[in-house]
Design an enzyme around this catalytic site. Structure first.
Site, PDB file in Angstrom:
ATOM      1  N   ASN A  24       0.530  -6.117  10.668  1.00 46.22           N
ATOM      2  CA  ASN A  24       0.674  -4.771  10.116  1.00 46.22           C
ATOM      3  C   ASN A  24      -0.312  -3.847  10.815  1.00 46.22           C
ATOM      4  OD1 ASN A  24       0.872  -2.474   8.557  1.00 46.22           O
ATOM      5  ND2 ASN A  24       0.362  -3.469   6.613  1.00 46.22           N
TER       6      ASN A  24
ATOM      7  N   THR B  17       0.841  -1.194   0.000  1.00 47.22           N
ATOM      8  CA  THR B  17       0.000   0.000   0.000  1.00 47.22           C
ATOM      9  C   THR B  17       0.878   1.247   0.000  1.00 47.22           C
ATOM     10  OG1 THR B  17      -1.720  -1.227   1.106  1.00 47.22           O
ATOM     11  CG2 THR B  17      -1.872   1.159   1.240  1.00 47.22           C
TER      12      THR B  17
ATOM     13  N   GLU C 105      -1.498 -15.773   2.026  1.00 50.79           N
ATOM     14  CA  GLU C 105      -1.712 -15.876   3.479  1.00 50.79           C
ATOM     15  C   GLU C 105      -1.731 -17.329   3.917  1.00 50.79           C
ATOM     16  OE1 GLU C 105      -5.230 -13.788   4.737  1.00 50.79           O
ATOM     17  OE2 GLU C 105      -4.217 -11.851   4.578  1.00 50.79           O
TER      18      GLU C 105
HETATM   19  P1  ATP Z   1      -1.093  -5.440   4.006  1.00 46.36           P
HETATM   20  O1  ATP Z   1      -1.118  -6.580   3.073  1.00 46.36           O
HETATM   21  O2  ATP Z   1      -1.274  -5.868   5.432  1.00 46.36           O
HETATM   22  O3  ATP Z   1      -2.033  -4.338   3.619  1.00 46.36           O
HETATM   23  P2  ATP Z   1       1.108  -3.883   2.941  1.00 46.36           P
HETATM   24  O4  ATP Z   1       2.006  -4.708   2.121  1.00 46.36           O
HETATM   25  O5  ATP Z   1       0.121  -3.036   2.237  1.00 46.36           O
HETATM   26  O6  ATP Z   1       0.402  -4.833   3.999  1.00 46.36           O
HETATM   27  P3  ATP Z   1       2.012  -1.405   4.053  1.00 46.36           P
HETATM   28  O7  ATP Z   1       0.825  -1.034   4.862  1.00 46.36           O
HETATM   29  O8  ATP Z   1       2.213  -0.755   2.756  1.00 46.36           O
HETATM   30  O9  ATP Z   1       2.028  -2.987   3.890  1.00 46.36           O
HETATM   31  O10 ATP Z   1       3.354  -1.192   4.892  1.00 46.36           O
HETATM   32  C1  ATP Z   1       3.437  -1.475   6.276  1.00 46.36           C
HETATM   33  C2  ATP Z   1       4.191  -0.379   6.982  1.00 46.36           C
HETATM   34  O11 ATP Z   1       5.558  -0.407   6.593  1.00 46.36           O
HETATM   35  C3  ATP Z   1       3.727   1.036   6.638  1.00 46.36           C
HETATM   36  O12 ATP Z   1       2.678   1.430   7.469  1.00 46.36           O
HETATM   37  C4  ATP Z   1       4.980   1.843   6.885  1.00 46.36           C
HETATM   38  O13 ATP Z   1       5.104   2.142   8.242  1.00 46.36           O
HETATM   39  C5  ATP Z   1       6.100   0.893   6.541  1.00 46.36           C
HETATM   40  N1  ATP Z   1       6.644   1.121   5.191  1.00 46.36           N
HETATM   41  C6  ATP Z   1       6.365   0.427   4.080  1.00 46.36           C
HETATM   42  N2  ATP Z   1       7.089   0.874   3.033  1.00 46.36           N
HETATM   43  C7  ATP Z   1       7.837   1.895   3.495  1.00 46.36           C
HETATM   44  C8  ATP Z   1       8.802   2.778   2.914  1.00 46.36           C
HETATM   45  N3  ATP Z   1       9.132   2.672   1.638  1.00 46.36           N
HETATM   46  N4  ATP Z   1       9.369   3.695   3.707  1.00 46.36           N
HETATM   47  C9  ATP Z   1       9.044   3.791   4.997  1.00 46.36           C
HETATM   48  N5  ATP Z   1       8.167   2.979   5.616  1.00 46.36           N
HETATM   49  C10 ATP Z   1       7.567   2.047   4.882  1.00 46.36           C
HETATM   50 MG    MG Z   2      -1.871  -2.805   2.326  1.00 43.75          MG
END
Ligand code: ATP
Ligand code: MG
Length: 687
Positions: free
Chosen positions: A190, A139, A419
């Site tokens: 997360n 995300t 998952e």
């Molecule tokens: P889910 O499948 O649970 O939705 P996701 O892959 O979408 O997970 P994100 O919510 O995008 O995961 O990332 C988790 C956390 O990691 C973010 O809230 C942020 O704090 C941190 N994060 C991710 N990418 C970065 C980045 N490039 N720089 C800094 N922090 C990051």
């Molecule tokens: Mg996400």
């Protein structure tokens, strides 16, 4: 044992620690500096170990992006790095004659995609598929790409206007906080986990300016409204209203300070104190005015009160279960907030009506306590899911461009990753199926027939007894755990085996909504609910109990499968780009690279195979001297075979499905899962 390398927490195994220290030293001193390798195709030889070491070296050197041929690997830094995402840097990548010559970055993918779509010779739609496990940064990456396009593809006119609300780029960006407030939640993996899949189509005009966008969502995890796993939370928005409401609003929404709601676990984890304002502001910019917003929040408060209605078991089966003493006031408040007649609300949860016979006579049967709870939860899920869909449609009408004002698009796909929990059910089957299909799309596009994979043999003939289980048992990629008492089946996905519990699967697939619940909501005097549950719905809702409806039941799986197929069709019509997000540790800590955890993610996405294929397509020629030097280093890093006794990598280092066997291709596995789903659909349609 593999080591956690974070400088503060040296491992307990002295030998491995020594190994890593010497190794890191070598990274720093040696002529061949692994961390400088921007593209994993240049690691030689390409093995899980070398790829892992290179990524680790880069991670320790704060280089979070690495090319892997046609894929970009993005390691989650778990720390803010503003300079890495500044508008200045975006413009630098945008202006670069050859952005691929700059350091690997999500902006490289963004810019490449943008240029492809801009190609005057043959403009073609593009898509960026962002994958990775929960918390890996999908995300975050998608948001980052949206910000990138908001800067590089902004229409000049839009920057002239002073009203932020009128800027389409801003409106598109505003969809993020709103969708995340209503669709994201704090989970064990997360703090901001997306509980829905999302495909956003960024629409561009002939001048390659972003003129609009369209969002499609997939499989909102609506059960979370009424049921949260321990240590997890409900959707953010519920906490936002409870923490951010003004005194006046608290009075209106019956949310006195300190009141406990059973559907609001772990409120002490203060993650969104200030977020309510952000959500409201974004909603306003999307055209959702304050009275409508307040209406939404009032309904959500109603759901929280609904969740506090606990029933006491009735001693006489012929009598309905009554709410417990302290829940009586919750019935009143919930009915008030939802605009429903109190007695009808209660009765709908307590009593099932059955129509039978030729005359369709109505029989009323008091429900046992557990069923009252189920009906209460179902009501909440029904309202929340409709509300979410409605929000998405409002967002779409606010950001979507007229069909004649755009010609091409860039699609961003952020779906939840593969998952595997101790307990997996229909949700995981659908999610993993989607991942399987996306992986298949990836394979079809890049790896084609070159990948082979080995499938686990089924452990024995079926012991499972139901139709589904029998049907599944013949498949080569399915097995079952003999030691498990609960009926279950194992699907060997490309990312690893997952055991699904059979209990409740068919029921979940049917997702039955007792017709009385819809009828109840159609009686609401609340303006929002009146819109969500019209008395004469254009589309017939799925409310008939099985057996009474002549139409085939639309199951969760069949609906999901249809929307997935539609998505894949869109993806197939585009030039795809892939970003694999990797989570360096499950604690969300900066500077911490846990080899074992990264290794399993590399295995799950078949990255090494991707690199091999990419490298085969784009051969690298290196000098003999360079080759010797590189080889020398790697030989020392890897004195024995990958799972040998002195290796720092565990015996499980190589995945079962790694391309070392020619037993089967990926295709049968996909086919088998495809086969599984119609069986489930069919089973659900049978009374
Ligand atoms: P889910 O499948 O649970 O939705 P996701 O892959 O979408 O997970 P994100 O919510 O995008 O995961 O990332 C988790 C956390 O990691 C973010 O809230 C942020 O704090 C941190 N994060 C991710 N990418 C970065 C980045 N490039 N720089 C800094 N922090 C990051
Ligand atoms: Mg996400």
């Amino acid at each position: 044992m593999l080591q956690q390398v974070n400088g503060h927490n040296p491992g307990s195994d002295g030998q491995a620690r020594e190994y890593l220290r010497e190794d890191l030293q070598e990274f720093l001193d040696g002529e061949v500096l692994l961390y400088q390798l921007d593209d994993l195709t240049r690691v030689n030889p390409v093995t899980l170990e070398t790829v892992l070491r290179c990524l680790q070296a880069r991670y320790m050197a704060d280089r979070f992006y690495t090319n892997a041929g046609c894929t970009l690997v993005a390691l989650n830094p778990f720390k803010p790095i503003p300079q890495l995402y500044s508008p200045e840097l975006m413009r630098e990548y945008h202006a670069a004659p050859q952005p691929q010559k700059l350091k690997p970055h999500v902006f490289t993918v963004g810019e490449q995609t943008y240029r492809n779509v801009k190609s005057l010779i043959e403009p073609v739609n593009q898509s960026i598929v962002v994958s990775g496990e929960s918390g890996a940064g999908k995300t975050w990456t998608s948001r980052c790409l949206m910000k990138f396009y908001a800067v590089v593809a902004a229409s000049p006119a839009s920057w002239e206007t002073h009203k932020i609300a009128e800027r389409i780029e801003q409106r598109i960006l505003n969809s993020n906080p709103v969708m995340e407030a209503f669709g994201n939640a704090c989970t064990l993996r997360n703090n901001n986990s997306s509980r829905f899949g999302k495909f956003i189509q960024l629409q561009l005009n002939r001048a390659q300016q972003m003129t609009g966008a369209a969002v499609q969502t997939y499989l909102l995890e609506k059960t979370r409204v009424a049921c949260q796993a321990s240590s997890e939370r409900n959707f953010h928005i519920f906490y936002q209203i409870c923490k951010g409401a003004s005194e006046d609003e608290r009075l209106q929404w019956h949310l006195p300070e300190g009141v406990a709601f059973s559907w609001l676990p772990n409120p002490e984890r203060s993650l969104e104190e200030d977020c309510f304002e952000v959500t409201r502001e974004a909603m306003l910019h999307l055209g959702i005015d304050t009275p409508t917003q307040n209406n939404i929040f009032k309904v959500l408060a109603g759901l929280l009160h609904l969740g506090n209605i606990q029933f006491a078991a009735s001693e006489d089966e012929a009598q309905p279960c009554q709410p417990m003493d302290d829940a009586k006031c919750s019935v009143r408040t919930a009915s008030l907030l939802l605009g429903l007649p109190e007695d009808v609300l209660l009765e709908t949860m307590q009593i099932r009506t059955i129509r039978a016979g030729r005359q369709q006579q109505v029989f009323r049967k008091p429900c046992p306590r557990a069923e009252c709870d189920t009906r209460r939860d179902c009501l909440a899920k029904l309202i929340y899911a409709r509300l979410f869909d409605w929000l998405v449609s409002v967002i779409n009408s606010s950001i979507c461009a007229d069909t004649d004002s755009w010609t091409t698009f860039i699609g961003l796909l952020d779906v939840y990753g593969f998952e595997s929990f101790p307990d997996n059910s229909l949700e995981q089957l659908c999610i993993n199926y989607a991942n399987e299909k996306l992986q298949q799309h990836f394979v079809a596009h890049y790896l084609r027939a070159q990948q082979e994979c080995r499938l686990n043999r089924p452990s024995s003939a079926a012991q499972l007894q139901t139709r589904i289980e029998t049907a599944l048992a013949g498949s080569p990629c399915l097995g079952h755990n003999k030691l498990s008492r609960e009926p279950s089946f194992i699907v060997v996905h490309y990312a690893g085996p997952v055991r699904y519990h059979t209990a409740g699967l068919v029921e979940k697939n049917k997702d039955p909504v007792p017709p009385e619940l819809t009828r109840l909501l159609q009686q609401s005097r609340d303006p929002l609910l009146m819109g969500l549950f019209p008395t004469n719905p254009k589309e017939k809702t799925q409310e008939e109990p099985s057996g009474q409806s002549r139409n085939p039941v639309l199951t969760v799986v069949s609906k999901f499968k249809a929307s997935l197929e539609q998505l894949l069709q869109v993806l197939h019509s585009t030039t795809p780009h892939y970003i694999r997000c990797i989570k360096p540790n499950s604690q969300g800590q900066a500077q911490t690279f846990v080899q074992e955890e990264v290794l399993s993610q590399l295995e799950a996405c078949g990255l090494v195979e991707t690199i091999h294929i990419s490298a085969a397509g784009f051969p690298i020629r290196i000098s003999h001297q360079n080759f010797v030097e590189r080889y020398k280093l790697l030989r020392r890093l890897r004195p024995h075979t990958s799972s040998g006794p002195h290796s720092p990598y565990p015996a499980k280092g190589l995945p079962e499905w790694c391309p070392h066997s020619e037993e089967a291709t990926l295709e049968p596995l996909i086919q088998d899962i495809l086969h599984t789903l119609p069986v489930l659909t069919q089973a659900a349609a049978t009374p």
